[in-house]
Design a protein around this motif. Structure first.
Motif, short mmCIF file in Angstrom:
data_model
loop_
_atom_site.label_atom_id
_atom_site.label_comp_id
_atom_site.label_asym_id
_atom_site.label_seq_id
_atom_site.Cartn_x
_atom_site.Cartn_y
_atom_site.Cartn_z
N MET A 75 0.84 -1.19 0.00
CA MET A 75 0.00 0.00 0.00
C MET A 75 0.88 1.25 0.00
SD MET A 75 -2.68 1.54 2.85
CE MET A 75 -3.48 -0.04 3.17
N ALA A 76 0.61 2.17 -0.92
CA ALA A 76 1.21 3.50 -0.90
C ALA A 76 0.15 4.45 -0.37
CB ALA A 76 1.65 3.92 -2.30
N HIS A 77 0.53 5.30 0.58
CA HIS A 77 -0.47 6.15 1.23
C HIS A 77 0.22 7.33 1.87
CE1 HIS A 77 0.77 4.55 5.23
NE2 HIS A 77 1.03 3.45 4.54
N PHE A 78 -0.56 8.28 2.39
CA PHE A 78 0.01 9.29 3.27
C PHE A 78 -0.61 9.07 4.65
CE2 PHE A 78 -3.89 11.42 2.10
CZ PHE A 78 -4.13 12.44 3.02
N ILE A 79 -0.09 9.76 5.67
CA ILE A 79 -0.50 9.39 7.03
C ILE A 79 -1.16 10.53 7.80
CG2 ILE A 79 1.27 7.61 7.20
CD1 ILE A 79 2.85 9.49 9.03
N GLY A 80 -1.20 11.75 7.23
CA GLY A 80 -1.84 12.82 7.98
C GLY A 80 -1.37 14.18 7.52
N HIS A 107 4.29 7.07 2.03
CA HIS A 107 4.61 6.01 2.99
C HIS A 107 4.17 4.68 2.39
CE1 HIS A 107 5.33 8.61 6.66
NE2 HIS A 107 4.84 9.48 5.78
N PHE A 108 4.88 3.60 2.75
CA PHE A 108 4.56 2.25 2.29
C PHE A 108 4.18 1.36 3.47
CE2 PHE A 108 7.55 2.28 -1.69
CZ PHE A 108 6.61 3.03 -2.37
N SER A 109 3.21 0.48 3.23
CA SER A 109 2.86 -0.56 4.19
C SER A 109 2.69 -1.88 3.45
CB SER A 109 1.58 -0.20 4.94
OG SER A 109 1.76 0.95 5.74
N HIS A 110 2.86 -2.98 4.18
CA HIS A 110 2.81 -4.31 3.58
C HIS A 110 1.84 -5.18 4.36
CE1 HIS A 110 4.23 -8.56 3.30
NE2 HIS A 110 4.28 -8.25 2.00
N TRP A 113 -1.94 -4.93 8.35
CA TRP A 113 -0.89 -4.16 7.68
C TRP A 113 0.25 -3.82 8.63
CZ3 TRP A 113 -1.05 -3.35 2.49
CH2 TRP A 113 -2.27 -3.65 1.87
N ARG A 114 1.45 -3.79 8.08
CA ARG A 114 2.66 -3.44 8.82
C ARG A 114 3.35 -2.28 8.11
NH1 ARG A 114 8.12 -4.91 8.43
NH2 ARG A 114 7.69 -6.37 6.72
N ASP A 115 3.68 -1.24 8.88
CA ASP A 115 4.39 -0.10 8.33
C ASP A 115 5.78 -0.52 7.87
OD1 ASP A 115 2.24 1.49 9.14
OD2 ASP A 115 3.15 1.87 11.09
N GLY A 157 -4.96 6.21 -0.55
CA GLY A 157 -3.81 5.67 -1.26
C GLY A 157 -4.18 4.65 -2.30
N SER A 158 -3.32 3.63 -2.45
CA SER A 158 -3.45 2.67 -3.54
C SER A 158 -2.76 1.38 -3.14
CB SER A 158 -2.79 3.26 -4.80
OG SER A 158 -2.90 2.41 -5.90
N ILE A 159 -3.31 0.24 -3.58
CA ILE A 159 -2.77 -1.07 -3.21
C ILE A 159 -2.37 -1.84 -4.46
CG2 ILE A 159 -3.30 -3.32 -2.16
CD1 ILE A 159 -5.17 -1.89 -0.25
N LEU A 160 -1.19 -2.47 -4.39
CA LEU A 160 -0.67 -3.29 -5.48
C LEU A 160 -0.49 -4.71 -4.98
CD1 LEU A 160 0.47 -2.99 -8.43
CD2 LEU A 160 2.72 -2.82 -7.38
N GLU A 161 -1.03 -5.68 -5.72
CA GLU A 161 -0.79 -7.10 -5.42
C GLU A 161 0.60 -7.46 -5.93
OE1 GLU A 161 -2.42 -11.10 -7.37
OE2 GLU A 161 -4.02 -9.99 -6.35
N LEU A 162 1.46 -7.90 -5.04
CA LEU A 162 2.87 -8.11 -5.37
C LEU A 162 3.14 -9.49 -5.95
CD1 LEU A 162 4.43 -6.59 -2.12
CD2 LEU A 162 4.41 -5.53 -4.39
N THR A 163 4.15 -9.56 -6.81
CA THR A 163 4.73 -10.84 -7.18
C THR A 163 5.76 -11.21 -6.11
OG1 THR A 163 6.56 -9.92 -8.44
CG2 THR A 163 4.47 -10.24 -9.62
N ALA A 164 6.22 -12.46 -6.14
CA ALA A 164 7.22 -12.89 -5.16
C ALA A 164 8.50 -12.08 -5.29
CB ALA A 164 7.51 -14.38 -5.34
#
Length: 476
Positions: A39-44, A53-56, A63-65, A322-329
């Motif tokens: 996830m790409a996002h902003f926090i405030g 900011h990125f989270s996984h 989610w984990r920062d 923000g926006s979410i991307l489904e990741l490859t390995a």
């Protein structure tokens, strides 16, 4: 003999059934090995909250920062702040872009100015691997809209019908005496040039629309190929067989108690392992960040349901539009290695212990009693070789301590071999005190990082003074 064979066959069959039953009833084991989501996002608010900011997440709900909750990209253009990032992958997976609103509330601009005389640009970054990003550039999207006052909340989706991206965003503009936000779109292939913007979505009367995100559905799911969710007083759902329309009204989320007065910033995510989707909604009215709403059919408003208590976790920072991307390995491996939680550290001078290494206007020196982010670095695995370190700025992620002409500067990683070598060092026992550290140049091994007249340099060390100048403590 036939009886024995029959018994053995029965035993083998039972064992196979038992094994099959075990694999069917433990799907989480297989799923746990699957790549997760970025996830790409902003926090405030503030100059660091309005950055990338990125989270996984491994399951799309917990989610984990990344990067210890710190910024992963910082805008150095336009307003020098960004909100509402969209993360875009090219169809062949060779390119990625982040496009974001050029907006920094409280950083020299208030909401009234941002609405009526804001930036007409979007901020864009590009990458080939999700970890090394270009410097940002400004893409003027609203300048071609007569009397367009701003450009907010960009999104982009690949359109196979035209073999390019449909880039869409909100612009505030008077039309027929009504000034309000409408969604405009243009086509692009590279996020550097666009076609002439056109109105994409407009609501009747004085009703504004700002946030829209589109999801593509697989064949056999729902009544439409594409579904979009928009913030327009409600969270309105619309469906179409074509990205450019026409679009059909499908309902809204008021049936589960969610309206545009409470939530905004719709963000879609498809679960990897099943035909189920989450529509994340930013709870801006209560200042609580994202909430996941789950459905098995995005085109059917009656199928959406609120999450059960304790069924999700958004991590340590507030996740906003923000926006979410489904990741490859491969993507996941790179992302998790690049944005590992490396703590922020300072470099204390040995012979001037009240001074610390810091950058100021991208020059590097030692100054007294510096505690802020300009004096904080993350010690990353060396860009050029194993067993080495590189110093990444906390305040400017993607920027590293780098020598050039034996002088030091804070410079953006351009991904070249030369940059990697210039920004890589071997950490050794301190030349003046082995309980401290000295840092030997990777590509000039006869030279070390040292300060001289309080400026950082790369020099050969031959004297006691030089040894003291080249010795530092890595501290918090």
């Amino acid at each position: 003999m036939s009886v024995l064979r029959a018994r053995l066959s029965a035993i083998l069959l039972a064992a196979c059934l038992l094994f099959t039953g075990q694999t069917v009833t433990t799907p989480d084991r297989a799923a746990a090995a699957d790549p997760g989501y970025l996830m790409a996002h902003f926090i405030g608010e503030g100059s660091t909250g309005q950055q990338i900011h990125f989270s996984h997440s491994t399951d799309g709900l917990n989610w984990r920062d990344l990067n210890g909750g710190g910024m992963t990209l910082r805008s150095t253009v336009g307003t020098r702040g960004v909100r509402d990032p969209a993360l875009v992958r090219s169809p062949d997976g060779s390119r990625y872009w982040i496009i974001a609103t050029d907006l920094c509330i409280g950083c020299g601009q208030n909401w009234d100015q941002a609405i009526n005389d804001g930036s007409r640009n979007l901020v864009v970054w590009e990458s080939t691997d999700l970890v090394t990003w270009s410097q940002p550039w400004l893409l003027n999207v609203a300048g071609a809209i007569p009397d367009g006052r701003n450009a907010w909340a960009p999104e982009a989706i690949w359109n196979p019908a035209t073999n390019d991206y449909v880039l869409y965003w909100a612009t505030n503009k008077p039309v027929n005496g009504v000034k309000k936000h409408r969604i405009y779109y243009a086509r692009t292939r590279d996020f550097r040039s666009i076609t002439t913007p056109q109105i994409y979505i407009e609501r009747s009367g004085t009703q504004e629309i700002i946030d829209t995100q589109i999801v593509a559905l697989p064949a056999g799911v729902g009544s439409h190929r594409y579904v979009r969710a928009s913030g327009d007083g409600q969270i309105t759902l619309e469906g179409s067989s074509s990205i450019l329309g026409p679009w059909t009204h499908l309902g809204n989320l008021s049936g589960i108690g969610l309206t545009g007065a409470q939530v905004e910033g719709p963000m879609w995510m498809k679960f990897r392992d099943r035909n189920e989707w989450t529509l994340y909604l930013d709870q801006y009215a209560s200042n609580r960040g994202y909430l996941p709403v789950v459905t098995t059919d995005p085109s059917a408003s009656g199928t959406y349901r609120l999450p059960a208590s304790g069924s999700y976790s958004m991590g340590g920072t507030k996740k906003r539009h923000g926006s979410i991307l489904e990741l490859t390995a491969a993507e996941e491996s790179r992302v998790l290695a690049r944005w590992a939680d490396s703590p922020a550290k300072r470099l204390q001078s040995y012979n001037f212990p009240d001074r610390y290494v810091r950058h100021a206007d991208f020059d590097v020196r030692i100054d007294q009693n510096i505690t802020g982010p300009d004096a904080q670095f993350r010690l990353r695995p060396g860009l050029a070789g194993s067993g080495t370190v590189s110093f990444e700025s906390v305040n400017y992620p993607g920027y590293y301590l780098r020598h050039s002409g034996y002088d030091f500067q804070l410079a953006h990683n351009d991904g070249t071999t030369q940059f990697a070598a210039d920004a890589t060092f071997r950490q050794a026992a301190g030349l003046a005190d082995p309980t401290w550290s000295s840092f030997q140049s990777y590509n000039h091994p006869d030279r070390y990082i040292r300060h001289y007249a309080y400026q950082l340099r790369l020099d050969p060390i031959t004297t006691a003074t030089g040894r003291g100048d080249a010795t530092f403590r890595v501290t918090s």
